[in-house]
Write an enzyme that holds these catalytic residues in place. Structure first.
Site, PDB file in Angstrom:
ATOM      1  N   ASN A  14       0.361  -0.945   0.050  1.00  0.00           N
ATOM      2  CA  ASN A  14      -0.342  -0.346  -0.096  1.00  0.00           C
ATOM      3  C   ASN A  14       0.896   1.198   0.230  1.00  0.00           C
ATOM      4  O   ASN A  14       0.683   2.221  -0.982  1.00  0.00           O
ATOM      5  CB  ASN A  14      -0.964  -0.002   0.924  1.00  0.00           C
ATOM      6  CG  ASN A  14      -1.957  -0.675   1.039  1.00  0.00           C
ATOM      7  OD1 ASN A  14      -2.329  -1.546   0.085  1.00  0.00           O
ATOM      8  ND2 ASN A  14      -3.051  -1.595   2.324  1.00  0.00           N
ATOM      9  N   CYS A 130       3.358   6.351  10.652  1.00  0.00           N
ATOM     10  CA  CYS A 130       2.418   7.350  10.226  1.00  0.00           C
ATOM     11  C   CYS A 130       2.098   8.353  11.354  1.00  0.00           C
ATOM     12  O   CYS A 130       1.164   9.599  11.760  1.00  0.00           O
ATOM     13  CB  CYS A 130       1.665   6.628   9.937  1.00  0.00           C
ATOM     14  SG  CYS A 130       0.003   5.164  11.336  1.00  0.00           S
ATOM     15  N   PRO A 164       0.273  -6.009   5.738  1.00  0.00           N
ATOM     16  CA  PRO A 164       1.167  -6.308   6.709  1.00  0.00           C
ATOM     17  C   PRO A 164       2.213  -6.452   7.161  1.00  0.00           C
ATOM     18  O   PRO A 164       2.866  -6.385   8.236  1.00  0.00           O
ATOM     19  CB  PRO A 164       1.469  -7.810   5.772  1.00  0.00           C
ATOM     20  CG  PRO A 164       0.064  -8.025   4.399  1.00  0.00           C
ATOM     21  CD  PRO A 164      -0.327  -6.388   4.651  1.00  0.00           C
TER      22      PRO A 164
END
Length: 314
Positions: A14, A130, A164
């Site tokens: 991603n 993040c 993952p």
């Protein structure tokens, strides 16, 4: 200043795929030179191939073997903390600059609006996490008005946005973010918590920042927080304060116990609520946690590339 810096991305999940699309759509100084994965059937590798980006499913060894490798100036690592240790050794041995999007923390912690210009000469820079990218600017904003004795952040992200790699790095997330709250945010002690929210439909990333400080000018803190939020919004448009900064005075009659510091606190408790909506370049808008990481990495890489080009032209 002329030309673009060619970059490679390791990790076709991603984060890596979103970063690739951002570079191709938004960057005026970076150019995709290679996209690297280990699963030839991954959506990221297939998408990169359709977009004309050279690919390999051979991992780091496949990247080094690619003829395009010699022209790569910067390599982003969007794999895992464990894998990054090996990747960093190999890439540095080949003279490549490395931007680490894992919590490995081999290089210096880098949060663009706080210390984004301080590590541009480092061979390996770490983008923290993040949660760190979203919340540490707020800790730093409070700290530049009054010292933060204790900073705690709670990052809540949609379970669907945690792939993952994210799930494999939960322990590293909390450790790296906690350390960066102190090292970059300036808090004397830091703590980080991450929540994977399984709600349907998926919720946009939400973050809560708690800072314990001495009594201070509340208007100055509000202004500092607003200015910092605007700086983050300059490269993450979906970053916003969810409501006004909250203040609570903790008095001597009811001191707050801080187990992590084994002491009691009296003073000012500052609470900041943040929402991060993604730009939806690759993933849905609720995945603001991924968007802020890739946006921060892109901004850092562009600064590194521009500095190198300026030196070359000089």
């Amino acid at each position: 200043m002329s030309g673009k810096t060619k970059v490679a991305i390791i990790g076709s999940g991603n984060i890596g795929t979103d970063l690739m699309i951002k570079i191709m759509r938004l960057s005026k100084v970076l150019e995709m030179g290679a996209f690297v994965g280990i699963d030839p059937n991954s959506d990221g590798l297939k998408r990169a191939e359709r977009m004309g980006v050279p690919i390999t499913a051979g991992g780091i060894d496949g990247l080094v073997a690619m003829p395009e490798f010699k022209d790569i100036g910067i390599v982003f690592d969007a794999t895992s903390a464990g894998a990054h240790k090996k990747h960093s050794e190999i890439l540095l041995a080949h003279g490549k600059r490395v931007i680490d999007l894992t919590p490995a923390a081999i290089g210096p912690y880098t949060i663009p609006p706080v210390n984004g210009d301080a590590n541009l000469d480092a061979l390996n820079v770490n983008m923290v996490t993040c949660g760190g990218q979203a919340t540490i600017p707020m800790v730093a904003a409070v700290n530049r008005v009054t010292p933060v004795h204790y900073g705690e952040i709670v990052a809540s992200i949609a379970s669907k946005s945690a792939g993952p790699g994210t799930r494999a790095n939960i322990d590293e997330f909390t450790e790296t973010t906690s350390e960066a709250i102190m090292a970059v945010g300036g808090a004397r002690r830091g703590k980080a918590i991450i929540v994977l929210n399984p709600a349907e439909p998926p919720l946009i990333m939400r973050d809560t920042v708690y800072c314990l400080t001495d009594d201070a000018d509340q208007d100055a803190i509000r202004q500092s927080v607003a200015e910092m939020a605007a700086e983050v919004q300059s490269y993450v448009p979906g970053y916003r304060l969810k409501q006004d900064v909250q203040f609570e005075r903790i008095g001597d009659n009811a001191p707050l116990r801080i187990p992590e510091m084994d002491e009691s606190f009296t003073g000012l408790k500052v609470t900041i609520f943040i929402e991060v909506e993604g730009a939806a370049h690759y993933l849905p808008a609720y995945a603001g946690n991924l968007d802020i990481m890739t946006s921060a990495a892109l901004k850092t890489a562009e600064k590194i590339a521009m500095r190198s080009l300026e030196r070359t032209d000089a």
